[in-house]
Design a protein around this motif. Structure first.
Motif, PDB file in Angstrom:
ATOM      1  N   GLY A 277       0.789  -1.227   0.000  1.00  0.00           N
ATOM      2  CA  GLY A 277       0.000   0.000   0.000  1.00  0.00           C
ATOM      3  C   GLY A 277       0.817   1.270   0.000  1.00  0.00           C
ATOM      4  N   ALA A 278       2.138   1.150  -0.178  1.00  0.00           N
ATOM      5  CA  ALA A 278       3.012   2.318  -0.220  1.00  0.00           C
ATOM      6  C   ALA A 278       3.470   2.570  -1.654  1.00  0.00           C
ATOM      7  N   ARG A 279       4.021   3.745  -1.882  1.00  0.00           N
ATOM      8  CA  ARG A 279       4.580   4.075  -3.189  1.00  0.00           C
ATOM      9  C   ARG A 279       6.085   3.832  -3.172  1.00  0.00           C
ATOM     10  N   CYS A 280       6.633   3.532  -4.354  1.00  0.00           N
ATOM     11  CA  CYS A 280       8.075   3.255  -4.432  1.00  0.00           C
ATOM     12  C   CYS A 280       8.655   3.856  -5.705  1.00  0.00           C
ATOM     13  N   LEU A 281       9.780   4.530  -5.547  1.00  0.00           N
ATOM     14  CA  LEU A 281      10.553   5.046  -6.671  1.00  0.00           C
ATOM     15  C   LEU A 281      11.849   4.245  -6.727  1.00  0.00           C
ATOM     16  N   PRO A 282      11.982   3.290  -7.665  1.00  0.00           N
ATOM     17  CA  PRO A 282      13.191   2.471  -7.737  1.00  0.00           C
ATOM     18  C   PRO A 282      14.213   3.094  -8.673  1.00  0.00           C
ATOM     19  N   LEU A 283      15.375   3.444  -8.148  1.00  0.00           N
ATOM     20  CA  LEU A 283      16.377   4.149  -8.946  1.00  0.00           C
ATOM     21  C   LEU A 283      17.727   3.424  -8.872  1.00  0.00           C
ATOM     22  N   ALA A 284      18.190   2.941 -10.002  1.00  0.00           N
ATOM     23  CA  ALA A 284      19.539   2.378 -10.052  1.00  0.00           C
ATOM     24  C   ALA A 284      20.548   3.485  -9.763  1.00  0.00           C
ATOM     25  N   CYS A 285      21.476   3.203  -8.865  1.00  0.00           N
ATOM     26  CA  CYS A 285      22.374   4.264  -8.395  1.00  0.00           C
ATOM     27  C   CYS A 285      23.658   3.653  -7.844  1.00  0.00           C
ATOM     28  N   ASP A 286      24.782   4.189  -8.242  1.00  0.00           N
ATOM     29  CA  ASP A 286      26.071   3.832  -7.662  1.00  0.00           C
ATOM     30  C   ASP A 286      26.389   4.862  -6.592  1.00  0.00           C
ATOM     31  N   VAL A 287      26.373   4.458  -5.331  1.00  0.00           N
ATOM     32  CA  VAL A 287      26.552   5.425  -4.247  1.00  0.00           C
ATOM     33  C   VAL A 287      27.950   6.026  -4.231  1.00  0.00           C
ATOM     34  N   ASN A 288      28.887   5.436  -4.973  1.00  0.00           N
ATOM     35  CA  ASN A 288      30.232   6.016  -5.058  1.00  0.00           C
ATOM     36  C   ASN A 288      30.291   7.202  -6.006  1.00  0.00           C
ATOM     37  N   ASP A 289      29.207   7.430  -6.749  1.00  0.00           N
ATOM     38  CA  ASP A 289      29.120   8.544  -7.693  1.00  0.00           C
ATOM     39  C   ASP A 289      28.334   9.669  -7.024  1.00  0.00           C
ATOM     40  N   ASP A 290      29.013  10.749  -6.650  1.00  0.00           N
ATOM     41  CA  ASP A 290      28.343  11.807  -5.894  1.00  0.00           C
ATOM     42  C   ASP A 290      27.269  12.507  -6.714  1.00  0.00           C
ATOM     43  N   ASP A 291      27.474  12.622  -8.020  1.00  0.00           N
ATOM     44  CA  ASP A 291      26.431  13.210  -8.864  1.00  0.00           C
ATOM     45  C   ASP A 291      25.184  12.342  -8.862  1.00  0.00           C
ATOM     46  N   ALA A 292      25.381  11.021  -8.814  1.00  0.00           N
ATOM     47  CA  ALA A 292      24.242  10.109  -8.766  1.00  0.00           C
ATOM     48  C   ALA A 292      23.469  10.279  -7.459  1.00  0.00           C
ATOM     49  N   LEU A 293      24.174  10.561  -6.374  1.00  0.00           N
ATOM     50  CA  LEU A 293      23.496  10.795  -5.092  1.00  0.00           C
ATOM     51  C   LEU A 293      22.690  12.091  -5.137  1.00  0.00           C
ATOM     52  N   SER A 294      23.247  13.114  -5.763  1.00  0.00           N
ATOM     53  CA  SER A 294      22.496  14.374  -5.920  1.00  0.00           C
ATOM     54  C   SER A 294      21.236  14.139  -6.739  1.00  0.00           C
ATOM     55  N   HIS A 295      21.368  13.358  -7.807  1.00  0.00           N
ATOM     56  CA  HIS A 295      20.220  13.033  -8.660  1.00  0.00           C
ATOM     57  C   HIS A 295      19.184  12.243  -7.867  1.00  0.00           C
ATOM     58  N   LEU A 296      19.641  11.334  -7.017  1.00  0.00           N
ATOM     59  CA  LEU A 296      18.735  10.533  -6.187  1.00  0.00           C
ATOM     60  C   LEU A 296      17.880  11.429  -5.290  1.00  0.00           C
ATOM     61  N   VAL A 297      18.519  12.376  -4.638  1.00  0.00           N
ATOM     62  CA  VAL A 297      17.792  13.304  -3.766  1.00  0.00           C
ATOM     63  C   VAL A 297      16.833  14.167  -4.577  1.00  0.00           C
ATOM     64  N   GLU A 298      17.296  14.650  -5.714  1.00  0.00           N
ATOM     65  CA  GLU A 298      16.439  15.487  -6.567  1.00  0.00           C
ATOM     66  C   GLU A 298      15.219  14.726  -7.046  1.00  0.00           C
ATOM     67  N   ARG A 299      15.403  13.481  -7.474  1.00  0.00           N
ATOM     68  CA  ARG A 299      14.275  12.677  -7.941  1.00  0.00           C
ATOM     69  C   ARG A 299      13.296  12.377  -6.807  1.00  0.00           C
ATOM     70  N   ALA A 300      13.833  12.127  -5.618  1.00  0.00           N
ATOM     71  CA  ALA A 300      12.970  11.864  -4.456  1.00  0.00           C
ATOM     72  C   ALA A 300      12.085  13.069  -4.165  1.00  0.00           C
ATOM     73  N   LEU A 301      12.683  14.245  -4.187  1.00  0.00           N
ATOM     74  CA  LEU A 301      11.921  15.466  -3.912  1.00  0.00           C
ATOM     75  C   LEU A 301      10.907  15.742  -5.017  1.00  0.00           C
ATOM     76  N   ALA A 302      11.288  15.504  -6.260  1.00  0.00           N
ATOM     77  CA  ALA A 302      10.373  15.736  -7.375  1.00  0.00           C
ATOM     78  C   ALA A 302       9.189  14.779  -7.321  1.00  0.00           C
ATOM     79  N   GLN A 303       9.446  13.533  -6.919  1.00  0.00           N
ATOM     80  CA  GLN A 303       8.389  12.514  -6.902  1.00  0.00           C
ATOM     81  C   GLN A 303       7.470  12.650  -5.693  1.00  0.00           C
ATOM     82  N   PHE A 304       8.054  12.889  -4.513  1.00  0.00           N
ATOM     83  CA  PHE A 304       7.273  12.829  -3.281  1.00  0.00           C
ATOM     84  C   PHE A 304       7.166  14.161  -2.539  1.00  0.00           C
ATOM     85  N   GLY A 305       7.952  15.142  -2.935  1.00  0.00           N
ATOM     86  CA  GLY A 305       7.849  16.469  -2.337  1.00  0.00           C
ATOM     87  C   GLY A 305       8.607  16.664  -1.041  1.00  0.00           C
ATOM     88  N   LYS A 306       9.186  15.605  -0.508  1.00  0.00           N
ATOM     89  CA  LYS A 306       9.936  15.738   0.738  1.00  0.00           C
ATOM     90  C   LYS A 306      10.790  14.496   0.948  1.00  0.00           C
TER      91      LYS A 306
END
Length: 257
Positions: free
Chosen positions: A60-89
């Motif tokens: 009953g929850a929503r999920c945003l599945p994102l392939a991500c290499d945590v060693n890539d700092d740009d990928a981590l920034s993108h992860l946070v940006e996508r999370a905020l865009a999808q869920f607002g917080k």
């Protein structure tokens, strides 16, 4: 009057979970989803994440599945940006990505040693840094770093992994001071947990020794760590920060042979 069942709910929260495709990370994502949180699941393998997303949505929850290499700092920034865009917080973060096997200090190169330190510490630091602002804007948040009992044991063949997780523990304590009171930051030290990562090194003889050396007389399951992570993320842990919780079946000395 405090409603204790509600204190263990994370309904309406949004959680980023790294290393979410398998093992402890997957169990943490499912535990948080079952308690009401929407999940941003990060791992290297998209197929694992897609399978997890289906399970999260069945709860009953929503999920945003994102392939991500945590060693890539740009990928981590993108992860946070996508999370905020999808869920607002963003309100919760479980830093689970990391790990390493035993090492021989007579043979392990400096470069390999540095990679173990970096993988287990730097991505967690970076994601906390990137998520802390959105957490504060959302009214507060909680972080759980997945460490290891290797951080406090003195044992052969774990100089790299033990040093990395000890650094993660101390970083947890210090960042909890930096980001309080708006963001709580704690860590969990799993003991011997039955995961695919452990399975690569587990022989029948080694497993029997580990079980015998464990007061609870069995090895842990990923769900045991997930339950602790859910507690530390929930309002039930609202006055806990900068702490390292051992979830280890009572083991107080190395049980690896």
């Amino acid at each position: 009057m405090t409603q204790f069942p509600e204190m263990f709910s994370v309904k309406g929260q949004v959680a980023i979970v790294t290393g979410a495709g398998k093992g402890i990370g997957r169990a943490c994502a499912l535990a948080l989803a079952g308690a009401g949180a929407d999940i941003v699941a990060a791992a290297r393998t998209q197929a694992d994440l897609d399978a997890l997303a289906a399970q999260v949505e069945a709860l009953g929850a929503r999920c945003l599945p994102l392939a991500c290499d945590v060693n890539d700092d740009d990928a981590l920034s993108h992860l946070v940006e996508r999370a905020l865009a999808q869920f607002g917080k963003i309100t919760l973060l479980v830093n689970n990505a990391g790990g390493a096997g035993p090492n021989d200090p007579r043979k392990m190169s400096r470069a390999d040693f540095e990679r173990v330190l970096a993988w287990n510490v730097a991505p967690a630091y970076s994601l906390i840094q990137k998520a802390a602002g959105p957490m504060r804007e959302a009214g507060g948040g909680a972080v759980v770093n997945i460490s290891s009992t290797a951080a406090r044991y003195a044992q052969k063949h774990f100089s790299a992994y033990g040093a990395a997780k000890a650094a993660l523990n101390q970083m947890t304590r210090n960042l909890a001071q930096d980001f309080a009171p708006h963001v709580r930051i704690n860590a969990i030290e799993p003991g011997t947990i039955m995961t695919d990562a452990l399975g690569k090194f587990l022989t029948p003889e080694r497993e029997a020794h580990m079980v015998k050396a464990t007061p609870m007389a069995k090895l842990g399951q990923p769900e045991d760590i997930a339950a602790a992570a859910l507690f530390l993320c929930s309002p039930a842990a609202r006055w806990i920060t900068g702490k390292v919780l051992g979830v280890d079946g009572g083991v107080e000395a190395p049980n690896w042979v």
